[in-house]
Design a protein around this motif. Structure first.
Motif, PDB file in Angstrom:
ATOM      1  N   LEU A 222      36.180  37.980  37.075  1.00 48.83           N
ATOM      2  CA  LEU A 222      36.939  36.737  37.032  1.00 48.83           C
ATOM      3  C   LEU A 222      36.829  36.161  35.632  1.00 48.83           C
ATOM      4  O   LEU A 222      35.726  35.859  35.154  1.00 48.83           O
ATOM      5  N   ALA A 223      37.996  36.061  34.959  1.00 47.62           N
ATOM      6  CA  ALA A 223      38.034  35.415  33.645  1.00 47.62           C
ATOM      7  C   ALA A 223      38.169  33.915  33.886  1.00 47.62           C
ATOM      8  O   ALA A 223      39.213  33.428  34.330  1.00 47.62           O
ATOM      9  N   VAL A 224      37.121  33.180  33.638  1.00 46.71           N
ATOM     10  CA  VAL A 224      37.028  31.771  34.015  1.00 46.71           C
ATOM     11  C   VAL A 224      38.079  30.957  33.265  1.00 46.71           C
ATOM     12  O   VAL A 224      38.296  31.136  32.059  1.00 46.71           O
ATOM     13  N   LEU A 225      38.743  30.077  34.003  1.00 47.38           N
ATOM     14  CA  LEU A 225      39.772  29.209  33.444  1.00 47.38           C
ATOM     15  C   LEU A 225      39.234  27.798  33.251  1.00 47.38           C
ATOM     16  O   LEU A 225      38.393  27.329  34.022  1.00 47.38           O
ATOM     17  N   GLY A 226      39.756  27.119  32.273  1.00 45.47           N
ATOM     18  CA  GLY A 226      39.429  25.716  32.085  1.00 45.47           C
ATOM     19  C   GLY A 226      40.368  24.845  32.905  1.00 45.47           C
ATOM     20  O   GLY A 226      41.586  24.931  32.766  1.00 45.47           O
ATOM     21  N   GLY A 227      39.834  24.031  33.785  1.00 38.12           N
ATOM     22  CA  GLY A 227      40.658  23.125  34.583  1.00 38.12           C
ATOM     23  C   GLY A 227      41.331  23.813  35.751  1.00 38.12           C
ATOM     24  O   GLY A 227      40.988  24.925  36.149  1.00 38.12           O
ATOM     25  N   ASP A 228      42.311  23.123  36.311  1.00 36.13           N
ATOM     26  CA  ASP A 228      43.013  23.547  37.518  1.00 36.13           C
ATOM     27  C   ASP A 228      44.386  24.090  37.125  1.00 36.13           C
ATOM     28  O   ASP A 228      45.218  23.357  36.579  1.00 36.13           O
ATOM     29  N   PRO A 229      44.670  25.378  37.389  1.00 39.53           N
ATOM     30  CA  PRO A 229      45.948  25.960  36.967  1.00 39.53           C
ATOM     31  C   PRO A 229      47.163  25.383  37.683  1.00 39.53           C
ATOM     32  O   PRO A 229      48.290  25.657  37.295  1.00 39.53           O
ATOM     33  N   LEU A 230      46.951  24.581  38.712  1.00 38.59           N
ATOM     34  CA  LEU A 230      48.078  23.890  39.330  1.00 38.59           C
ATOM     35  C   LEU A 230      48.643  22.807  38.420  1.00 38.59           C
ATOM     36  O   LEU A 230      49.807  22.410  38.557  1.00 38.59           O
ATOM     37  N   TYR A 231      47.832  22.330  37.504  1.00 42.74           N
ATOM     38  CA  TYR A 231      48.242  21.185  36.687  1.00 42.74           C
ATOM     39  C   TYR A 231      48.224  21.454  35.193  1.00 42.74           C
ATOM     40  O   TYR A 231      48.598  20.584  34.413  1.00 42.74           O
ATOM     41  N   MET A 232      47.807  22.642  34.801  1.00 39.81           N
ATOM     42  CA  MET A 232      47.771  22.972  33.376  1.00 39.81           C
ATOM     43  C   MET A 232      47.908  24.475  33.212  1.00 39.81           C
ATOM     44  O   MET A 232      47.674  25.232  34.163  1.00 39.81           O
ATOM     45  N   PRO A 233      48.300  24.930  32.027  1.00 44.14           N
ATOM     46  CA  PRO A 233      48.410  26.369  31.804  1.00 44.14           C
ATOM     47  C   PRO A 233      47.081  27.069  32.040  1.00 44.14           C
ATOM     48  O   PRO A 233      46.005  26.494  31.818  1.00 44.14           O
TER      49      PRO A 233
ATOM     50  N   PRO B  73      33.218  24.299  42.230  1.00 41.17           N
ATOM     51  CA  PRO B  73      34.260  25.339  42.245  1.00 41.17           C
ATOM     52  C   PRO B  73      34.963  25.442  40.895  1.00 41.17           C
ATOM     53  O   PRO B  73      35.211  24.445  40.216  1.00 41.17           O
ATOM     54  N   ARG B  74      35.289  26.684  40.535  1.00 44.04           N
ATOM     55  CA  ARG B  74      36.042  26.954  39.316  1.00 44.04           C
ATOM     56  C   ARG B  74      37.173  27.920  39.646  1.00 44.04           C
ATOM     57  O   ARG B  74      37.224  28.500  40.733  1.00 44.04           O
ATOM     58  N   PHE B  75      38.078  28.093  38.692  1.00 39.74           N
ATOM     59  CA  PHE B  75      39.174  29.028  38.840  1.00 39.74           C
ATOM     60  C   PHE B  75      39.012  30.164  37.842  1.00 39.74           C
ATOM     61  O   PHE B  75      38.454  29.980  36.751  1.00 39.74           O
ATOM     62  N   GLY B  76      39.521  31.346  38.216  1.00 36.86           N
ATOM     63  CA  GLY B  76      39.456  32.484  37.307  1.00 36.86           C
ATOM     64  C   GLY B  76      40.594  33.440  37.547  1.00 36.86           C
ATOM     65  O   GLY B  76      41.139  33.529  38.664  1.00 36.86           O
ATOM     66  N   LEU B  77      40.982  34.166  36.505  1.00 33.60           N
ATOM     67  CA  LEU B  77      41.965  35.227  36.627  1.00 33.60           C
ATOM     68  C   LEU B  77      41.263  36.508  37.064  1.00 33.60           C
ATOM     69  O   LEU B  77      40.222  36.883  36.508  1.00 33.60           O
ATOM     70  N   VAL B  78      41.825  37.167  38.063  1.00 32.18           N
ATOM     71  CA  VAL B  78      41.231  38.384  38.597  1.00 32.18           C
ATOM     72  C   VAL B  78      41.585  39.553  37.686  1.00 32.18           C
ATOM     73  O   VAL B  78      42.763  39.812  37.410  1.00 32.18           O
ATOM     74  N   GLN B  79      40.558  40.267  37.209  1.00 32.91           N
ATOM     75  CA  GLN B  79      40.740  41.410  36.325  1.00 32.91           C
ATOM     76  C   GLN B  79      39.956  42.595  36.873  1.00 32.91           C
ATOM     77  O   GLN B  79      38.798  42.446  37.259  1.00 32.91           O
ATOM     78  N   THR B  80      40.591  43.756  36.912  1.00 31.31           N
ATOM     79  CA  THR B  80      39.950  44.958  37.420  1.00 31.31           C
ATOM     80  C   THR B  80      39.754  45.953  36.295  1.00 31.31           C
ATOM     81  O   THR B  80      40.679  46.235  35.533  1.00 31.31           O
ATOM     82  N   GLU B  81      38.544  46.468  36.205  1.00 30.82           N
ATOM     83  CA  GLU B  81      38.213  47.492  35.223  1.00 30.82           C
ATOM     84  C   GLU B  81      37.455  48.594  35.943  1.00 30.82           C
ATOM     85  O   GLU B  81      36.301  48.416  36.336  1.00 30.82           O
TER      86      GLU B  81
END
Length: 260
Positions: A26-37, A12-20
């Protein structure tokens, strides 16, 4: 900002939802946004291209749910609004994501749906005043507090009725910008409208609940609070598809099945 948890067949990975236009990425994020920016890696994947959305958070500690928090729902269940929030727990093993099946447990013949606004905690939270509660919230998602009504009636506690595996669908993502004061909460079964309420009618609103719960127990990052369900609840059957929606946030849909 909307944060999704997803897989393309790997971890599993995290991503920011972007609509075009008519496409969602999904703009993939590094790590878990609960614990890091939330830091995008530069990789983007398109929804629907082998991407499966998962429950946006798996609580590391607990799901705290609130019963009878809409007066009309308390009345339809044959009760009155409690004088203080009626709290119960759902284990993290009850959490499933969008499009995951709600498997009806063998011990129940009366399993119902409950559309709810869910609060995702972002920081360690203990004994916070109402006016500061918002600073401890990461965001909001949609929940379905699936309930075995017959077990709820016969058991003195609600652990079995509301805590069985798959009884807490969450999704489709976490919205960090939603204003929870007055949004519409609805549900549909097989396309037929069932529930239709607004969070302005919550007996105990979100800041009060965060403060009240934190007086008793420490809330940890990733903990989830289910804020209660409006009137119109009903039962589910094998082959149904239930949709829960929070205005401005999205739709959480799950098929229903009974094994055997």
């Amino acid at each position: 900002m909307r944060i999704a948890r997803f897989t393309t067949g790997d971890d599993p990975r995290f991503g920011l939802v972007q609509t075009e236009g008519d496409k969602t990425f999904l703009a993939v994020l590094g790590g878990d946004p609960l614990y890091m920016p939330a830091m995008p890696t530069g990789e983007r994947v398109e929804l629907g291209d082998g991407v499966r959305l998962l429950a946006p958070v798996i609580p590391r500690s607990k799901v705290v749910a609130v019963g009878k928090n809409y007066a009309a729902h308390a009345a339809e269940m044959g009760g009155e609004v409690p004088p203080s929030p009626l709290l119960f727990f759902k284990p993290n093993t009850s959490v499933i994501g969008p499009d995951d099946p709600i498997v009806l447990p063998d011990f129940s013949d009366e399993v119902g749906f409950e559309a709810e606004l869910a609060v995702v905690i972002g920081k360690v939270c203990k004994e916070v005043p109402e006016e500061s509660a918002g600073s401890y919230i990461l965001g909001y998602t949609v929940a379905n507090d699936v309930t075995a009504r017959d077990a709820q009636r016969t058991d003195g506690q609600w652990a079995r009725a509301k805590g069985f595996d798959g009884s807490c669908p969450l999704g489709p993502w976490i919205d960090t910008d939603l204003d929870p004061e007055d949004v519409r909460v609805t549900s549909r079964v097989n396309g037929e409208a069932k529930q239709d309420g607004r969070t302005r009618d919550l007996v105990f609103d979100v800041p009060f609940l965060v403060s009240y719960i934190s007086q008793a127990m420490t809330l940890l990052p990733g903990d989830v609070i289910l804020t209660g369900t409006p009137a119109g609840v009903g039962l589910l059957d094998h082959g149904d598809r239930v949709e829960c929606e929070v205005e401005g946030l999205g739709v959480l849909a799950n098929p229903v099945l009974r094994r055997g």
